[in-house]
Scaffold this active site. Structure first.
Site: not given
Ligand SMILES: *Cc1c(COP(=O)(O)O)cnc(C)c1O
Length: 434
Positions: A228, A225, A55, A53, A199, A234
């Site tokens: 691609k 992203t 955060e 974790y 984008d 991903r």
């Protein structure tokens, strides 16, 4: 002894993963948004980092024990910045859609107007689709392409923006094969006081290597992203070349105007996400490192060359490519006519027939489509994945020959089966992970 040593191997799932690997290796992958990552990217994605974790941001976490992941995330940020010449980046968005949602949260109030590229013309659902949060919580208006040319008319975009006065102007698409005039778009955004978001999810890898216009000097914020053309795991990222004081007058507790970077960081966490995926961030760092190499520059150049060769091959056979060609790695083909003849083809029929021959494409709406999104009149194809496998220009004509043969014989099972056999044998010459 750890309780993990007695965990039984889940052969159900691993058998399916092996089956999927076989599917990926034996067919021709033409889905424009897909690619094949390197083994080291997948190794990091499957590493112990999934246990952590973290955060917050490097050096500013809400959990202990983050010293190592801090180093990893900082390397990911630094490599990404140098890849695109950015000065600020957040590498935590779980996906491209998450990156865009974080930007909206940072820049907009519910009900604000956004102006993006028409979904039915190749836009992305996270730019204002009525079924997406971007279209439900904000007020979307869309610009599109011209029916005649398949191109965006910037004068029309300007006129529409002056009328609509959006708070956020969005450029970038999922199925537009031409480059973007970012300088013109910025001029339009400035006239109406809008922020400009690019984008670049699809062509990011080509932009990174200078093969397409650079959005960073003109667009306030850039999202992409990572899976691609960029060929990473991903995921999504948000970047800026130039940070600036937020134009919304939002101040810190001490009364200082907050920088846009600070609002964007908050838009990701705690705005729209909880703990970051540090295993994926490590995989992103590796992919960004790969993308900084000359080998990747050669790859990106070949992706563009292959797209040119493929477009030429389709046109030579009489197929209609929207806008008449491509500047990037993809193209949209209108199947309603070939050499002016209607063969009764639809996107759905093409997708369902080609998959029988192990050619994977996706059906896609063409601009001003008269068919539903489940049927469509077109297909979208891209060269990012097949170029990773080592294919070059001369292979593109053979792929188009095979596609044409299968489409023209869509009711001839024997012919489709023979195409599949040919493809499976051929693809053995382009080993992927074996
Ligand atoms: C693919 C894509 C996205 C979304 O990416 P996900 O990771 O699937 O959420 C966003 N914008 C554009 C333009 C895309 O093409």
């Amino acid at each position: 002894m750890s309780t993990l040593t007695s965990v039984e191997r889940d052969t159900t799932i691993f058998d399916l993963i092996n089956k999927e690997q076989h599917r990926q290796e034996s067919g021709i992958e033409l889905i424009a948004s897909e690619n094949f990552t390197s083994p080291q990217v997948m190794e990091a994605a499957g590493s112990v980092l999934t246990n952590k974790y973290a955060e917050g941001l490097p050096g500013k976490r809400y959990y202990g024990g983050c010293e190592v992941v801090d180093e990893i995330e900082q390397i990911a940020i630094d490599r990404l910045k140098s890849l695109f010449g950015a000065t600020w980046a957040n590498v935590q968005p779980h996906s491209g859609a998450q990156a865009n949602t974080a930007v909206f949260l940072a820049c907009l109030n519910p009900g604000d107007k956004i102006m993006g590229f028409n979904l039915a013309h190749g836009g992305h659902l996270s730019h204002g689709s009525p079924v997406n949060i971007s279209g439900k919580y904000f007020q979307p208006v869309f610009y599109g392409v011209e029916a005649e040319t398949g191109l965006i008319d910037w004068d029309k975009v300007e006129k529409q923006a002056l009328q609509e006065k959006p708070k956020l102007l969005i450029c970038g698409a999922s199925a537009y094969s031409r480059d973007w005039d970012y300088a013109r778009l910025r001029n339009i955004a400035d006239q109406v006081g809008a922020l400009l978001l690019a984008d670049i999810s699809h062509p990011a890898g080509l932009i990174a290597k200078g093969l397409l216009n650079d959005p960073f000097d003109h667009c306030h914020i850039v999202t992409t992203t990572t899976h691609k053309t960029l060929r990473g795991p991903r995921g999504g990222v948000i970047m800026m070349r130039n940070d600036f004081e937020n134009p919304f007058g939002i101040t810190t507790a001490k009364g200082k105007v907050r920088m846009m970077s600070s609002l964007l960081d908050s838009g990701v966490f705690p705005g729209t996400q909880g703990g970051p995926l540090e295993h994926i961030i490590a995989a992103k760092a590796i992919a960004f490192g790969e993308a900084l190499t000359d080998g990747y520059a050669n790859y990106a150049t070949q992706v563009a060359k292959n797209a040119q060769a493929m477009a030429t091959a389709f046109i030579d056979k009489g197929y209609k490519i929207i806008s008449g060609g491509t500047d990037n790695h993809l193209m949209l083909i209108d199947l309603r006519t070939k050499n002016g003849v209607d063969y009764g083809l639809t996107g759905r029929l093409a997708e369902n027939t080609l998959i029988k021959a192990d050619i994977t494409i996706n059906k896609n709406m063409v601009p001003f489509d008269d068919k539903s999104p489940m049927v469509t009149s077109g297909i979208r194809v891209g060269t990012a994945a097949i170029t990773t496998r080592g294919m070059v220009e001369s292979d593109m004509a053979r792929i188009v020959d095979l596609i044409d043969m299968v489409l023209m014989n869509h009711d001839q099972e024997a012919k489709i089966a023979s195409a599949k056999t040919e493809i499976n044998t051929w693809m053995k010459q382009f080993p992927l992970y074996v």
